[in-house]
Design a protein around this motif. Structure first.
Motif, PDB file in Angstrom:
ATOM      1  N   LEU A   9      -4.695   8.504   1.373  1.00  0.00           N
ATOM      2  CA  LEU A   9      -5.218   7.552   2.344  1.00  0.00           C
ATOM      3  C   LEU A   9      -4.198   6.539   2.837  1.00  0.00           C
ATOM      4  O   LEU A   9      -4.484   5.776   3.754  1.00  0.00           O
ATOM      5  CB  LEU A   9      -6.411   6.799   1.744  1.00  0.00           C
ATOM      6  CG  LEU A   9      -7.600   7.672   1.358  1.00  0.00           C
ATOM      7  CD1 LEU A   9      -8.684   6.835   0.708  1.00  0.00           C
ATOM      8  CD2 LEU A   9      -8.143   8.426   2.558  1.00  0.00           C
ATOM      9  N   THR A  10      -3.032   6.496   2.223  1.00  0.00           N
ATOM     10  CA  THR A  10      -2.040   5.510   2.635  1.00  0.00           C
ATOM     11  C   THR A  10      -0.811   6.197   3.200  1.00  0.00           C
ATOM     12  O   THR A  10      -0.521   7.348   2.887  1.00  0.00           O
ATOM     13  CB  THR A  10      -1.619   4.612   1.459  1.00  0.00           C
ATOM     14  OG1 THR A  10      -0.991   5.411   0.454  1.00  0.00           O
ATOM     15  CG2 THR A  10      -2.816   3.893   0.858  1.00  0.00           C
ATOM     16  N   HIS A  11      -0.103   5.452   4.044  1.00  0.00           N
ATOM     17  CA  HIS A  11       1.095   5.968   4.680  1.00  0.00           C
ATOM     18  C   HIS A  11       2.161   4.878   4.666  1.00  0.00           C
ATOM     19  O   HIS A  11       1.836   3.691   4.733  1.00  0.00           O
ATOM     20  CB  HIS A  11       0.802   6.391   6.123  1.00  0.00           C
ATOM     21  CG  HIS A  11      -0.345   7.343   6.219  1.00  0.00           C
ATOM     22  ND1 HIS A  11      -0.219   8.686   5.962  1.00  0.00           N
ATOM     23  CD2 HIS A  11      -1.650   7.138   6.495  1.00  0.00           C
ATOM     24  CE1 HIS A  11      -1.397   9.267   6.089  1.00  0.00           C
ATOM     25  NE2 HIS A  11      -2.278   8.357   6.409  1.00  0.00           N
ATOM     26  N   PRO A  12       3.428   5.256   4.623  1.00  0.00           N
ATOM     27  CA  PRO A  12       4.473   4.234   4.675  1.00  0.00           C
ATOM     28  C   PRO A  12       4.381   3.426   5.974  1.00  0.00           C
ATOM     29  O   PRO A  12       4.004   3.950   7.019  1.00  0.00           O
ATOM     30  CB  PRO A  12       5.780   5.037   4.632  1.00  0.00           C
ATOM     31  CG  PRO A  12       5.389   6.375   4.086  1.00  0.00           C
ATOM     32  CD  PRO A  12       3.972   6.609   4.502  1.00  0.00           C
ATOM     33  N   LEU A  13       4.730   2.169   5.870  1.00  0.00           N
ATOM     34  CA  LEU A  13       4.764   1.310   7.049  1.00  0.00           C
ATOM     35  C   LEU A  13       6.072   1.488   7.794  1.00  0.00           C
ATOM     36  O   LEU A  13       7.109   1.751   7.189  1.00  0.00           O
ATOM     37  CB  LEU A  13       4.664  -0.161   6.640  1.00  0.00           C
ATOM     38  CG  LEU A  13       3.281  -0.715   6.398  1.00  0.00           C
ATOM     39  CD1 LEU A  13       3.385  -2.098   5.773  1.00  0.00           C
ATOM     40  CD2 LEU A  13       2.484  -0.780   7.686  1.00  0.00           C
ATOM     41  N   ASP A  14       6.025   1.321   9.083  1.00  0.00           N
ATOM     42  CA  ASP A  14       7.226   1.247   9.890  1.00  0.00           C
ATOM     43  C   ASP A  14       8.039   0.050   9.377  1.00  0.00           C
ATOM     44  O   ASP A  14       7.459  -0.989   9.035  1.00  0.00           O
ATOM     45  CB  ASP A  14       6.789   1.028  11.343  1.00  0.00           C
ATOM     46  CG  ASP A  14       7.945   0.957  12.281  1.00  0.00           C
ATOM     47  OD1 ASP A  14       8.520  -0.139  12.417  1.00  0.00           O
ATOM     48  OD2 ASP A  14       8.261   1.989  12.886  1.00  0.00           O
ATOM     49  N   VAL A  89       1.548  -0.781   2.447  1.00  0.00           N
ATOM     50  CA  VAL A  89       1.280   0.538   3.013  1.00  0.00           C
ATOM     51  C   VAL A  89       0.290   0.396   4.164  1.00  0.00           C
ATOM     52  O   VAL A  89      -0.459  -0.572   4.244  1.00  0.00           O
ATOM     53  CB  VAL A  89       0.717   1.537   1.978  1.00  0.00           C
ATOM     54  CG1 VAL A  89       1.738   1.849   0.895  1.00  0.00           C
ATOM     55  CG2 VAL A  89      -0.580   1.035   1.366  1.00  0.00           C
ATOM     56  N   ALA A  90       0.286   1.386   5.040  1.00  0.00           N
ATOM     57  CA  ALA A  90      -0.684   1.443   6.126  1.00  0.00           C
ATOM     58  C   ALA A  90      -1.899   2.242   5.672  1.00  0.00           C
ATOM     59  O   ALA A  90      -1.765   3.279   5.029  1.00  0.00           O
ATOM     60  CB  ALA A  90      -0.054   2.099   7.349  1.00  0.00           C
ATOM     61  N   LEU A  91      -3.074   1.725   5.997  1.00  0.00           N
ATOM     62  CA  LEU A  91      -4.313   2.467   5.779  1.00  0.00           C
ATOM     63  C   LEU A  91      -4.745   3.160   7.071  1.00  0.00           C
ATOM     64  O   LEU A  91      -5.459   4.149   7.046  1.00  0.00           O
ATOM     65  CB  LEU A  91      -5.428   1.537   5.307  1.00  0.00           C
ATOM     66  CG  LEU A  91      -5.184   0.805   3.994  1.00  0.00           C
ATOM     67  CD1 LEU A  91      -6.350  -0.129   3.693  1.00  0.00           C
ATOM     68  CD2 LEU A  91      -4.968   1.786   2.851  1.00  0.00           C
ATOM     69  N   ALA A  92      -4.329   2.568   8.183  1.00  0.00           N
ATOM     70  CA  ALA A  92      -4.598   3.076   9.525  1.00  0.00           C
ATOM     71  C   ALA A  92      -3.502   2.482  10.409  1.00  0.00           C
ATOM     72  O   ALA A  92      -2.761   1.607   9.959  1.00  0.00           O
ATOM     73  CB  ALA A  92      -5.995   2.641   9.986  1.00  0.00           C
ATOM     74  N   PRO A  93      -3.377   2.917  11.654  1.00  0.00           N
ATOM     75  CA  PRO A  93      -2.282   2.400  12.483  1.00  0.00           C
ATOM     76  C   PRO A  93      -2.237   0.873  12.586  1.00  0.00           C
ATOM     77  O   PRO A  93      -1.163   0.302  12.677  1.00  0.00           O
ATOM     78  CB  PRO A  93      -2.542   3.038  13.849  1.00  0.00           C
ATOM     79  CG  PRO A  93      -3.250   4.313  13.515  1.00  0.00           C
ATOM     80  CD  PRO A  93      -4.120   3.994  12.328  1.00  0.00           C
TER      81      PRO A  93
END
Length: 141
Positions: A9-14, A89-93
């Motif tokens: 559910l998480t993605h690295p942040l810019d 972390v990003a959960l959504a854009p």
């Protein structure tokens, strides 16, 4: 019933977004250390909810501003803090979460003492900038 792997559910942040979130947490730290309630609240959304140092909830910017003013002129007036930002972390854009660990001084952190507080931040991006939507501070026993 078939078991499947849970979703990621998480993605690295810019990197620019992570830098912006770090600046926000640094402003919170600076606002606290300077006893500056305006800086402490500068990045808080109008409809934010904050878990306060007194263990209560402050809902909405006006209540949060009032709570910040009360602690900076009250029982935490002479306190200082050093924050370590982590795990953003990003959960959504346009939604991110991050954690911070806090000590009374940088020397305490550098000496390897356990943190005195941990916090979870929820950030939301609106109109090209990040805002604190939720924050929960937890004192460490």
């Amino acid at each position: 019933m078939t078991l499947t792997a849970p979703p990621r559910l998480t993605h690295p942040l810019d990197p620019e977004d992570e830098a912006a979130l770090r600046r926000i947490v640094r402003d919170v730290e600076d606002g606290f250390n300077r006893n500056d309630p305006a800086l402490l609240s500068a990045h808080i959304a109008e409809d934010a909810v904050i878990g306060t140092a007194r263990g209560t909830w402050a809902t909405g910017r006006a209540a949060i501003d009032e709570a910040n003013q009360a602690v900076l002129t009250g029982f935490l007036r002479d306190a200082t803090a050093y924050y370590e930002f982590s795990d953003a972390v990003a959960l959504a854009p346009d939604v991110a979460v991050a954690q911070k660990r806090a000590w009374s001084t940088r020397d305490a952190a550098d000496a390897g003492e356990p943190p005195e507080m941990i916090a979870l931040y929820v950030f939301v991006r609106r109109d090209g900038r990040w805002w604190i939507a939720r924050r929960q501070n937890t004192l460490v026993a």
